[in-house]
Write a protein that holds these residues in place. Structure first.
Motif, PDB file in Angstrom:
ATOM      1  N   SER A 150      19.208  21.755  51.318  1.00 48.80           N
ATOM      2  CA  SER A 150      18.710  21.205  52.583  1.00 48.80           C
ATOM      3  C   SER A 150      17.191  21.312  52.614  1.00 48.80           C
ATOM      4  O   SER A 150      16.595  22.073  51.850  1.00 48.80           O
ATOM      5  N   SER A 179      22.208  16.409  51.258  1.00 48.18           N
ATOM      6  CA  SER A 179      23.152  15.721  52.143  1.00 48.18           C
ATOM      7  C   SER A 179      22.395  15.011  53.260  1.00 48.18           C
ATOM      8  O   SER A 179      21.177  15.193  53.396  1.00 48.18           O
ATOM      9  N   GLY A 180      23.137  14.240  54.036  1.00 50.93           N
ATOM     10  CA  GLY A 180      22.588  13.604  55.244  1.00 50.93           C
ATOM     11  C   GLY A 180      21.418  12.671  54.950  1.00 50.93           C
ATOM     12  O   GLY A 180      21.355  12.027  53.896  1.00 50.93           O
ATOM     13  N   GLU A 200      29.875  15.130  51.585  1.00 48.91           N
ATOM     14  CA  GLU A 200      28.554  14.503  51.521  1.00 48.91           C
ATOM     15  C   GLU A 200      28.653  13.065  51.031  1.00 48.91           C
ATOM     16  O   GLU A 200      27.922  12.176  51.485  1.00 48.91           O
ATOM     17  N   GLU A 203      29.922  10.932  53.880  1.00 57.05           N
ATOM     18  CA  GLU A 203      28.878  10.741  54.892  1.00 57.05           C
ATOM     19  C   GLU A 203      27.837   9.727  54.408  1.00 57.05           C
ATOM     20  O   GLU A 203      27.437   8.820  55.136  1.00 57.05           O
TER      21      GLU A 203
END
Ligand SMILES: O=P(O)(O)OC[C@@]1(O)O[C@H](CO)[C@@H](O)[C@@H]1O
Length: 328
Positions: A150, A179-180, A200, A203
């Motif tokens: 992250s 991720s994201g 992940e 998403e």
């Protein structure tokens, strides 16, 4: 030579309880502290298996000092970028039945100049890291830069896109494991590899994943958006590799009871890179290293004594209808 970049490393504290009872005071039946952060773990796994690596990470605060001590004990070569706020601590609550609850802090707020230093350190640190052996000094140019984990507060979602572009100019291949928005926004910069887990992947591709066919389609969507290859870890189902040459699936049985899944994806990525970073042989190594990791406590990284490459089964074009269960 594999350089890892961890913008948000952590001191990983694991507390073992028989069964977690919310709202009660409970006594731990075990505890441990590991150096943490996804790129840090990749470097730890590489070191444990005799591969050349450098871990680039931020440092600062009490947790940061302890993290550096633990990395020194494990002989992990690091390049630290001191920052004004302290490195975070993450907490794992491990129950006897294998259930893991993880509480990750958001991390220190980084300033613009600290972010710039971090990128610089990853790109310029190791153009020709000389590995000393008893008889010679082997030149190891940076083959891969792995941007993992992250992003702490203050770091924009385009951080990894910037890393990929600068690494390409410097002649290194890149893998991004995040991720994201950080994952989504790095795709357009065309990283050579991305390494999502099932959640992940779903998403990032904005699609639910129930079957192996769904996972392959989602990986192909990430390739269409710019990733050169996708190594997706699928929990008990092993991992798939989707690249320009097609689709492979690899899976291995557990050699012992499942103890901790924390860091298993990082061990898998380390295995993949250690085995050359492309193709079915690297996928087999990823699954062998990741499978070994889940049988070890906390985020202990597997060494050669734990890894069984022969137990891995690799197939081309896996069964699209196979139902995936993200839990091991
Ligand atoms: O909060 P992030 O950066 O997504 O993940 C951090 C982390 O959960 O990842 C590693 C396991 O993969 C741990 O060492 C660490 O605590």
């Amino acid at each position: 030579m594999i350089v890892t970049l961890t913008a948000n490393p952590s001191l990983d504290r694991t507390i073992e309880v028989d069964r977690l009872r919310r709202g009660e005071v409970q006594r731990a039946i075990g505890d441990r502290v590991d150096p943490g952060g996804k790129g840090v773990n990749v470097s730890r796994a590489l070191v444990a298996n005799g591969h050349a690596t450098r871990a680039v990470l931020i440092s600062g605060g009490h947790a940061g000092a302890e993290l550096l001590d633990l990395l020194a004990e494990a002989d992990v070569p690091i390049i630290e970028v001191p920052v004004s706020q302290g490195v975070r601590s993450n907490l794992t609550l491990a129950e006897a039945d294998g259930t893991v609850t993880k509480l990750n802090e958001s991390g220190p707020v980084l300033r613009a100049e600290e972010i710039e230093e971090l990128l610089d350190a990853a790109i310029s640190a190791p153009p020709n890291y000389a590995l000393q052996t008893p008889s010679s000094s082997i030149e190891r140019p940076t083959a891969w830069i792995a941007g993992c984990g992250s992003l702490p507060p203050g770091v924009g979602a385009s951080f990894y896109a910037e890393l990929v572009e600068r690494a390409r100019d410097a002649g290194a291949a890149t893998v991004i494991d995040t991720s994201g928005p950080a994952l989504e926004s790095c795709l357009a910069s065309r990283p050579d590899l991305v390494k999502p887990n099932l959640e992940e992947l779903a998403e990032a591709a904005r699609t639910p994943i129930t079957t192996m066919g769904d996972a392959v389609a989602a990986a192909q969507a990430l390739r269409a958006a710019g990733a050169g290859a996708v190594l997706a870890s699928l929990g008990a189902e092993g991992a798939i590799l989707v690249d320009a040459d097609g689709v492979w699936h690899a899976k291995a049985p557990l050699a012992g009871p499942l103890v901790s899944t924390v860091g298993a994806g990082d061990a898998a990525l380390a295995g993949f890179l250690a085995a050359g970073g492309r193709g079915p042989e690297a996928l087999a190594a990823a699954v062998a290293w990741g499978t070994a990791a889940v049988t070890l406590p906390g985020s202990i990284m597997p060494g050669p004594q734990d890894i069984d490459l022969d137990a891995v089964e690799v197939t081309r074009a896996p069964d699209a209808d196979r139902i995936l269960n993200p839990d091991r």
